[in-house]
Design a protein around this motif. Sequence first.
Motif, PDB file in Angstrom:
ATOM      1  N   HIS A 130      -8.015  -7.835  -0.320  1.00 44.84           N
ATOM      2  CA  HIS A 130      -6.728  -7.164  -0.547  1.00 44.84           C
ATOM      3  C   HIS A 130      -6.058  -7.832  -1.750  1.00 44.84           C
ATOM      4  O   HIS A 130      -5.947  -9.060  -1.804  1.00 44.84           O
ATOM      5  N   ASP A 132      -7.350  -2.369  -1.517  1.00 45.02           N
ATOM      6  CA  ASP A 132      -8.368  -2.891  -0.605  1.00 45.02           C
ATOM      7  C   ASP A 132      -9.711  -2.490  -1.186  1.00 45.02           C
ATOM      8  O   ASP A 132      -9.918  -1.302  -1.487  1.00 45.02           O
ATOM      9  N   HIS A 134     -13.148  -6.902   3.290  1.00 42.90           N
ATOM     10  CA  HIS A 134     -12.586  -6.435   2.026  1.00 42.90           C
ATOM     11  C   HIS A 134     -11.643  -7.474   1.440  1.00 42.90           C
ATOM     12  O   HIS A 134     -11.151  -8.348   2.147  1.00 42.90           O
ATOM     13  N   HIS A 162       0.828  -1.215   0.000  1.00 40.21           N
ATOM     14  CA  HIS A 162       0.000   0.000   0.000  1.00 40.21           C
ATOM     15  C   HIS A 162       0.858   1.259   0.000  1.00 40.21           C
ATOM     16  O   HIS A 162       0.467   2.277  -0.563  1.00 40.21           O
TER      17      HIS A 162
HETATM   18 ZN   LIG Z   1      -4.684  -4.078   1.997  1.00 40.10          ZN
END
Ligand SMILES: [Zn+2]
Length: 170
Positions: free
Chosen positions: A140, A67, A138, A60
């Motif tokens: 990833h 995400d 979520h 990230h």
């Molecule tokens: Zn993530």
Amino acid sequence: MPRTPSFPASIDAHALYVGGTTCSPTAKPGVVDIKNLIIKTYGNRWWGIVTSCTARVTEHKEGRALDIAFDATSYTSRKNANDFLYWLLRPDRHGNGNAMARRLGVMYVIWNARMWRAYRPWLGWQPYTGTSNPHKDHIHISLSWRGARRQTSWWTMGGGALPPQPPSSS
Ligand SMILES: [Zn+2]
């Protein structure tokens, strides 16, 4: 499932693991395209790509991880997430395993307490034992640098860049 361009038999190798250790906190174009592809296919939802460079090792902080919200406790949301991941990891008509993951440069995926690693594809989905978050709200997705830079075959052989989508609703 996302619209799938007609690709030739030649395909990228599975991505190797290269963890995010540098500071480059801008969303990379390949990641933005995957976000747009998911929203176009399954509807708008919250998402995030960049985190601060003070974070631990994570893609990230290099803008090459996504995400995106799917709720594992909701039947419809879980069904959509699984539909997308089936599309991502199924063989193509040429018999290439994990075809779309390879073409998009996916390095690993975490969803609903499980993890798929392009650098250990023979393992398939494995239990995810990450410390804080089991990723039940979520998905990833981390991309290789080649995927993040649109240098893999999704972009060079047919899928191309996607038009912008509405901003996140959160
Ligand atoms: Zn993530």
